[in-house]
Each structure stands twice: as C-alpha cells, then as structure tokens.
Design a protein around this motif. Structure first.
Motif, PDB file in Angstrom:
ATOM      1  N   ALA A   1       0.840  -1.206   0.000  1.00 36.62           N
ATOM      2  CA  ALA A   1       0.000   0.000   0.000  1.00 36.62           C
ATOM      3  C   ALA A   1       0.874   1.255   0.000  1.00 36.62           C
ATOM      4  O   ALA A   1       0.619   2.197  -0.762  1.00 36.62           O
ATOM      5  CB  ALA A   1      -0.925  -0.012   1.219  1.00 36.62           C
ATOM      6  N   LEU A   2       1.903   1.277   0.840  1.00 38.38           N
ATOM      7  CA  LEU A   2       2.788   2.450   0.889  1.00 38.38           C
ATOM      8  C   LEU A   2       3.515   2.632  -0.447  1.00 38.38           C
ATOM      9  O   LEU A   2       3.723   3.764  -0.897  1.00 38.38           O
ATOM     10  CB  LEU A   2       3.822   2.294   2.016  1.00 38.38           C
ATOM     11  CG  LEU A   2       3.247   2.266   3.442  1.00 38.38           C
ATOM     12  CD1 LEU A   2       4.367   2.198   4.464  1.00 38.38           C
ATOM     13  CD2 LEU A   2       2.375   3.499   3.693  1.00 38.38           C
ATOM     14  N   THR A   3       3.873   1.525  -1.077  1.00 42.75           N
ATOM     15  CA  THR A   3       4.529   1.616  -2.387  1.00 42.75           C
ATOM     16  C   THR A   3       3.585   2.235  -3.413  1.00 42.75           C
ATOM     17  O   THR A   3       3.993   3.053  -4.234  1.00 42.75           O
ATOM     18  CB  THR A   3       4.973   0.217  -2.853  1.00 42.75           C
ATOM     19  OG1 THR A   3       5.724  -0.374  -1.807  1.00 42.75           O
ATOM     20  CG2 THR A   3       5.813   0.297  -4.097  1.00 42.75           C
ATOM     21  N   ALA A   4       2.313   1.841  -3.318  1.00 48.62           N
ATOM     22  CA  ALA A   4       1.327   2.435  -4.223  1.00 48.62           C
ATOM     23  C   ALA A   4       1.300   3.949  -4.033  1.00 48.62           C
ATOM     24  O   ALA A   4       1.261   4.703  -5.012  1.00 48.62           O
ATOM     25  CB  ALA A   4      -0.048   1.827  -3.975  1.00 48.62           C
ATOM     26  N   VAL A   5       1.373   4.402  -2.773  1.00 54.28           N
ATOM     27  CA  VAL A   5       1.375   5.846  -2.507  1.00 54.28           C
ATOM     28  C   VAL A   5       2.597   6.497  -3.154  1.00 54.28           C
ATOM     29  O   VAL A   5       2.490   7.553  -3.797  1.00 54.28           O
ATOM     30  CB  VAL A   5       1.374   6.114  -0.979  1.00 54.28           C
ATOM     31  CG1 VAL A   5       1.468   7.609  -0.715  1.00 54.28           C
ATOM     32  CG2 VAL A   5       0.126   5.527  -0.338  1.00 54.28           C
ATOM     33  N   VAL A   6       3.759   5.844  -2.999  1.00 54.28           N
ATOM     34  CA  VAL A   6       4.980   6.397  -3.598  1.00 54.28           C
ATOM     35  C   VAL A   6       4.816   6.530  -5.115  1.00 54.28           C
ATOM     36  O   VAL A   6       5.279   7.497  -5.719  1.00 54.28           O
ATOM     37  CB  VAL A   6       6.191   5.486  -3.271  1.00 54.28           C
ATOM     38  CG1 VAL A   6       7.418   5.908  -4.056  1.00 54.28           C
ATOM     39  CG2 VAL A   6       6.493   5.504  -1.782  1.00 54.28           C
ATOM     40  N   LEU A   7       4.134   5.557  -5.718  1.00 55.62           N
ATOM     41  CA  LEU A   7       4.055   5.518  -7.182  1.00 55.62           C
ATOM     42  C   LEU A   7       2.945   6.388  -7.769  1.00 55.62           C
ATOM     43  O   LEU A   7       2.913   6.604  -8.979  1.00 55.62           O
ATOM     44  CB  LEU A   7       3.861   4.068  -7.656  1.00 55.62           C
ATOM     45  CG  LEU A   7       5.040   3.122  -7.397  1.00 55.62           C
ATOM     46  CD1 LEU A   7       4.696   1.716  -7.842  1.00 55.62           C
ATOM     47  CD2 LEU A   7       6.279   3.610  -8.127  1.00 55.62           C
ATOM     48  N   ILE A   8       2.037   6.867  -6.896  1.00 51.02           N
ATOM     49  CA  ILE A   8       0.894   7.629  -7.412  1.00 51.02           C
ATOM     50  C   ILE A   8       1.353   8.808  -8.264  1.00 51.02           C
ATOM     51  O   ILE A   8       0.866   9.019  -9.370  1.00 51.02           O
ATOM     52  CB  ILE A   8       0.002   8.125  -6.253  1.00 51.02           C
ATOM     53  CG1 ILE A   8      -0.856   6.974  -5.741  1.00 51.02           C
ATOM     54  CG2 ILE A   8      -0.891   9.281  -6.715  1.00 51.02           C
ATOM     55  CD1 ILE A   8      -1.710   7.334  -4.547  1.00 51.02           C
ATOM     56  N   ARG A   9       2.347   9.562  -7.763  1.00 48.74           N
ATOM     57  CA  ARG A   9       2.814  10.742  -8.490  1.00 48.74           C
ATOM     58  C   ARG A   9       3.517  10.365  -9.792  1.00 48.74           C
ATOM     59  O   ARG A   9       3.567  11.148 -10.730  1.00 48.74           O
ATOM     60  CB  ARG A   9       3.786  11.539  -7.611  1.00 48.74           C
ATOM     61  CG  ARG A   9       3.097  12.419  -6.610  1.00 48.74           C
ATOM     62  CD  ARG A   9       2.277  13.468  -7.317  1.00 48.74           C
ATOM     63  NE  ARG A   9       1.783  14.473  -6.387  1.00 48.74           N
ATOM     64  CZ  ARG A   9       1.062  15.513  -6.773  1.00 48.74           C
ATOM     65  NH1 ARG A   9       0.756  15.674  -8.036  1.00 48.74           N
ATOM     66  NH2 ARG A   9       0.635  16.370  -5.875  1.00 48.74           N
ATOM     67  N   VAL A  10       4.097   9.171  -9.814  1.00 50.61           N
ATOM     68  CA  VAL A  10       4.908   8.795 -10.972  1.00 50.61           C
ATOM     69  C   VAL A  10       4.027   8.310 -12.116  1.00 50.61           C
ATOM     70  O   VAL A  10       4.106   8.796 -13.236  1.00 50.61           O
ATOM     71  CB  VAL A  10       5.928   7.704 -10.590  1.00 50.61           C
ATOM     72  CG1 VAL A  10       6.812   7.364 -11.775  1.00 50.61           C
ATOM     73  CG2 VAL A  10       6.768   8.173  -9.412  1.00 50.61           C
ATOM     74  N   VAL A  11       3.177   7.315 -11.829  1.00 51.48           N
ATOM     75  CA  VAL A  11       2.378   6.749 -12.918  1.00 51.48           C
ATOM     76  C   VAL A  11       0.881   6.808 -12.653  1.00 51.48           C
ATOM     77  O   VAL A  11       0.088   6.441 -13.514  1.00 51.48           O
ATOM     78  CB  VAL A  11       2.777   5.278 -13.198  1.00 51.48           C
ATOM     79  CG1 VAL A  11       4.128   5.219 -13.868  1.00 51.48           C
ATOM     80  CG2 VAL A  11       2.759   4.456 -11.929  1.00 51.48           C
ATOM     81  N   GLY A  12       0.487   7.238 -11.455  1.00 54.03           N
ATOM     82  CA  GLY A  12      -0.935   7.324 -11.157  1.00 54.03           C
ATOM     83  C   GLY A  12      -1.500   6.017 -10.647  1.00 54.03           C
ATOM     84  O   GLY A  12      -0.958   4.939 -10.907  1.00 54.03           O
ATOM     85  N   ILE A  13      -2.598   6.137  -9.911  1.00 53.05           N
ATOM     86  CA  ILE A  13      -3.218   4.982  -9.264  1.00 53.05           C
ATOM     87  C   ILE A  13      -3.524   3.861 -10.251  1.00 53.05           C
ATOM     88  O   ILE A  13      -3.307   2.684  -9.988  1.00 53.05           O
ATOM     89  CB  ILE A  13      -4.508   5.449  -8.544  1.00 53.05           C
ATOM     90  CG1 ILE A  13      -4.125   6.078  -7.210  1.00 53.05           C
ATOM     91  CG2 ILE A  13      -5.481   4.306  -8.340  1.00 53.05           C
ATOM     92  CD1 ILE A  13      -5.273   6.636  -6.431  1.00 53.05           C
TER      93      ILE A  13
END
Lengths: 249, 270
Positions: free
Chosen positions: B182-194
């Motif tokens: 889940a935290l990794t998903a947060v990190v990646l949100i800005r990069v590639v989006g949910i």
C-alpha cells in the motif's frame, strides 16, 4: 499417556456441514512409525493439519506433546505434499532448508548455528552439493529430500509426511524410505499415503482412514477394516511375513 | 540531455523516479514472487478513496491516501481469507468500493478538483518538493521493515503454511507485507498514477526474474530497471510532449516484450 507425542480424542471436522473426519481417536508415541492409508479425499491431509493445529476440529481434543497444537507444533516437522508449491520461486535449496529455522527468533538474520544445522541436515540427506541450486531445478526425489531436511532442521520430535512418495520413481523411493528408517531411531514418524505396498514394508504400524480411522496399534488390518474404508471389497495380496499387512485369512 | 537538468521540475522528476524505483524494486519483487498482483492492484485502486477524502477534508491528498491505503490493504488481507468467500471476488469488491468512495467525496467537494487527473494517471513532471519528502520517508520505512523481516518475508512468500508451522506469525506478517505494498502504491501515485501503479509493481520485477534466481538480487535488478524505465519515459515524454505516466509504462512494456525474445537458455543467471 506416557511417551505420547500426539493424541487425538473423538475428533470431528466438517467442511460446510460435510463430515471430513468423524470420531478419530489415535495416540502416537515416541518412536512410532505409523503409516496412514486411505482413499483420496478420505481426510488424510486434514488429519495431518489437525495435528499441526492448522485446522481446529469442531469436536474433540488434540494434544501435541501434552499441550495446545498451535503452541507446540514447532516441535513437529512437517513435509507437505510437494506438488503444491511454486517451483519457479527464486530461492536456493539452502534457503529453503533455512526457512525451517525461521520461527526460532523474529527479526534479523539466521545465526551461525542455524546455518550449521542446515548444512549438516543437507549433508545427512545427501543434498549438500545442491545447496546453491534453485529449488525448481531438482528432480522430484531430490526435492523431496530437501523438504525432509527443511522439516528436520528445527530438530522436531515427530515428523509428519503427506504423500511423500507421490510422483517419485520407484528406485528413488527406496532411498527415500531408507532415510526414514534411519530417522525413526530419533523421532516418531507419521506418513500418509495411498500407496499401501510401499508403506507396508517400512512402517511399524498401519491405520486406515476414510472419515473414520481404523487402527489397532499394530501393523495388521482386517479385511473388514479395508472394506469399510474403501467401501468395496479389496483384493488382497499376501506378501509373506516381512510385508504382511493383513491377518492371515 | 544534460541541459534539461537546468529545469527545477526535471530535477524533481528524476529524483522522484529514483525514489520510486527503491520502493517498487523491493515490493514489486514480493508482489511477483508471492503472486499477489491482483491483490496489489486492488489495494492501489481502493486507495483512490483516500484522494477523494483528502479533497473533501481539504487535506493534501497524498497524506490522506496513506492511512486510507493501509486500511484497504488490511481489509483486503482479512476479507480474502474468509472461508466461503472467493478471494478474487473479495478483491474486486474492495477495489471498486474504494474508487467509488473517492468519486463520491470528490463530487461532494464544492468547486473544481485540481490535479485529479494527475492522481489517476500520474504526472511525474509536476511532482512538488513536499511529495519528494513523503516518498523518501516511505522508502525509509519500506527498506527498514524489509531489512528486519527479510527472512520471515522470504519464508512466508515461499510457503506460508510451513512458515506458520515452524512458528512464524505468518498471517500478521502477510498483512504487514500488504501494508508495505500500500505504501509503495502511494509512492508511485505521483509517478504513474493509481491506475497504472500495478504496471511498475510487476514489469521491472518480472523482467528481473529472468536474470536471477536470488530474491535480493531480483530486488536490486528491479530497482535498476524501474529507474531506467522511468528516466527514459520522462525524457521521451518531455521530448515528444507525451503524458509521462503512460510513456513510462509503455517503455517498460516494450522492454518486457523484448526480454521475452531472449530464450531463457541464453540467459546467464547471476
């Protein structure tokens, strides 16, 4: 009971109201070498999982080393059906064996003692030369020996094996049973199989399971037992004394 | 290529690419080897609820999405274990529920929702400095926990039932692993989006798997691939004026497809 490592009394397990085990009572003592046979779907794996505290029975009592199975199962070595895991997993033989020590302490690395035990156990099953090999790149028999080593590395007092000979060539099975022969000096062994002949040569006691368990604390089964278990007349082959499973009939 | 580094936004974008590569190299490896791709997709999508909640409460969405994604991870982890409930159905339901909550909150928020598109599809060229700090912090959390529980995570990933038998608290550690996803998903949100998180969690690790049989080496290789994909993607999207998130994913996909062309017997594994 003195010397009892695993004891089940009147154990019943249901899956969605269908009985899987009914009134199973058995006592396994140290240095027993027990074979449990029965048809597929007869509850053999479920029985092992009840002993391991992975399945809590709806009724009845389970004791492992006189206590709660979930707490004492770390003294049980478990060899699950080997066909069930991911052969492509990026893990070496050595690391598979080490996972047998993973519950010893939380956090951090394996200790030197863990590594020495893993090394010695791999040596005992003749798998040391394969220590760095990826687990999928082994033959069925080699892999089975690794899983035995993984179970033994925690220094258990009883070993539970689920269909250990399935999918292994006959001549390799013999080597495998010889390893078990050596081990029974040190611990109780419970082996589940649908292969009656193989089991009958090596084990000291046999139980028959199809929802209900038929067990006489000996190596003999009656033809009535087998009929009750397989629910049809079973053709017997009497092998002469060393292999005898059935009473003379 | 050097001159584009004069732009502050470009430096931020490249920093974000490197920071996200750390999280996604480590956790993507677990996602792939433990075969929890669909669960991870569910967690990432469900955390959209946190973005909506952030808009509604007027809190920075990236901060709000952290607790929300952890709750999604724990609920998926628990619900999918229920007997008599099929795991993929449970994941699908929570996946959609989280997104619906997000959309509901956004529609309840008066006015226009700025940046909404960038949360869904990512826009690494507009990452603000404050988000870089959050990404760094989450990286530190992920690296520390994986360092502490490396042997336990390996044991439960390979054989959860056996790990339970030898005394590893397998289910709790599994939930912890999902929280890190889940935290990794947060990190990646800005990069590639949910919506595209799952691609960066799976592609670098899947490509790496072909080159090594050792878990930690797979993590390091995945980090390198992930950083490479993001940097190439950023450069191409800047050069050709393309959306950065999808450019990064398409670069990754092309490399993945090319890697399939190399027959496995020709690959020397490290």
């Amino acid at each position: 009971m003195k010397g009892e490592v695993i004891g089940l009394r009147d154990v019943c397990v249901y899956h969605d109201d269908l009985p899987v085990l009914e009134d199973v009572t058995i006592s396994i003592r140290s240095h027993d070498f027990l074979g449990i046979i029965g048809p597929n779907g007869g509850g053999k794996t479920t029985l092992l999982k009840v002993m391991l505290g992975l399945i809590t029975p709806e009724k009845g009592e389970v004791k492992v080393l006189g206590g709660d199975p979930a707490r004492n199962r770390r003294h049980i070595g478990y060899v699950p059906q080997h066909s069930l895991f991911d052969h492509d997993f990026p893990i070496s033989v050595m690391d598979v064996v080490l996972t047998g020590r993973a519950g010893q302490r939380l956090f951090g690395r394996y200790t030197d003692q863990d590594k020495k035990l893993a090394h010695d156990t791999l040596k005992m099953v003749d798998m040391l030369p394969f220590a760095e090999r990826q687990i999928g790149k082994l033959s069925g028999g080699e892999r089975q020996r690794v899983f035995i080593a993984r179970a033994l590395v925690a220094e258990p007092e009883v070993l539970l094996l689920d269909e250990p000979a399935a999918g292994i060539d006959a001549h390799i099975q013999t080597e495998f049973y010889e390893i078990l022969e050596k081990l029974k000096e040190k611990m109780a062994i419970v082996m589940v199989s649908h292969d009656l002949t193989a089991i009958s040569i090596y084990v000291d006691k046999i139980a028959c399971l199809n929802r209900r368990l038929f067990y006489h604390n000996s190596k003999e089964l009656t033809s009535d037992d087998l009929e009750a278990v397989y629910q049809c007349p079973v053709e017997f082959i009497a092998h002469g004394l060393p292999h005898r499973v059935l009473k003379e009939h | 290529m050097i001159e584009i580094l004069q732009y502050g936004f470009m430096v931020n974008a490249l920093t974000a690419a490197l920071l996200s590569a750390i999280a996604c190299g480590i956790m993507g490896t677990y996602v792939v080897v433990k075969r929890i791709v669909f669960i991870s997709g569910g967690i990432a999508h469900a955390s959209f609820g946190g973005i909506g909640l952030g808009y509604f409460l007027g809190i920075e969405p990236v901060i709000c999405v952290i607790p929300f994604s952890i709750v999604s991870a724990l609920s998926i982890g628990e619900v999918s274990r229920r007997r008599g409930l099929s795991e993929d159905a449970a994941i699908g339901i929570i996946w959609a529920m989280g997104m619906a909550i997000g959309i509901m909150f956004i529609s309840l928020t008066p006015g226009y929702a700025p940046d909404l598109f960038s949360y869904l599809f990512g826009n690494i060229l507009t990452v603000p400095y404050s988000d870089l700090l959050i990404m760094l912090l989450l990286d530190v959390v992920i690296v520390t926990i994986v360092y502490l529980f490396y042997k336990e995570f390996l044991a439960i990933s390979f054989d959860e039932e056996f790990a339970t038998v030898v005394g590893v608290p397998a289910h709790r550690l599994y939930l912890l692993l999902l929280c890190l996803v889940a935290l990794t998903a947060v990190v990646l949100i800005r990069v590639v989006g949910i919506i595209l998180v799952i691609a960066l969690l799976t592609i670098p690790a899947t490509v790496s798997r072909r080159f090594t049989d050792v878990l930690w080496k797979m993590m390091v290789l995945s980090m390198i691939f992930s950083a490479m994909f993001s940097i190439i993607g950023i450069y191409l999207s800047y050069l050709c004026d393309l959306p950065s998130g999808s450019t990064i994913i398409l670069v990754s996909s092309v490399v993945f497809l090319l890697s399939l062309l190399i027959p496995s017997r020709h690959i020397f594994k490290y």
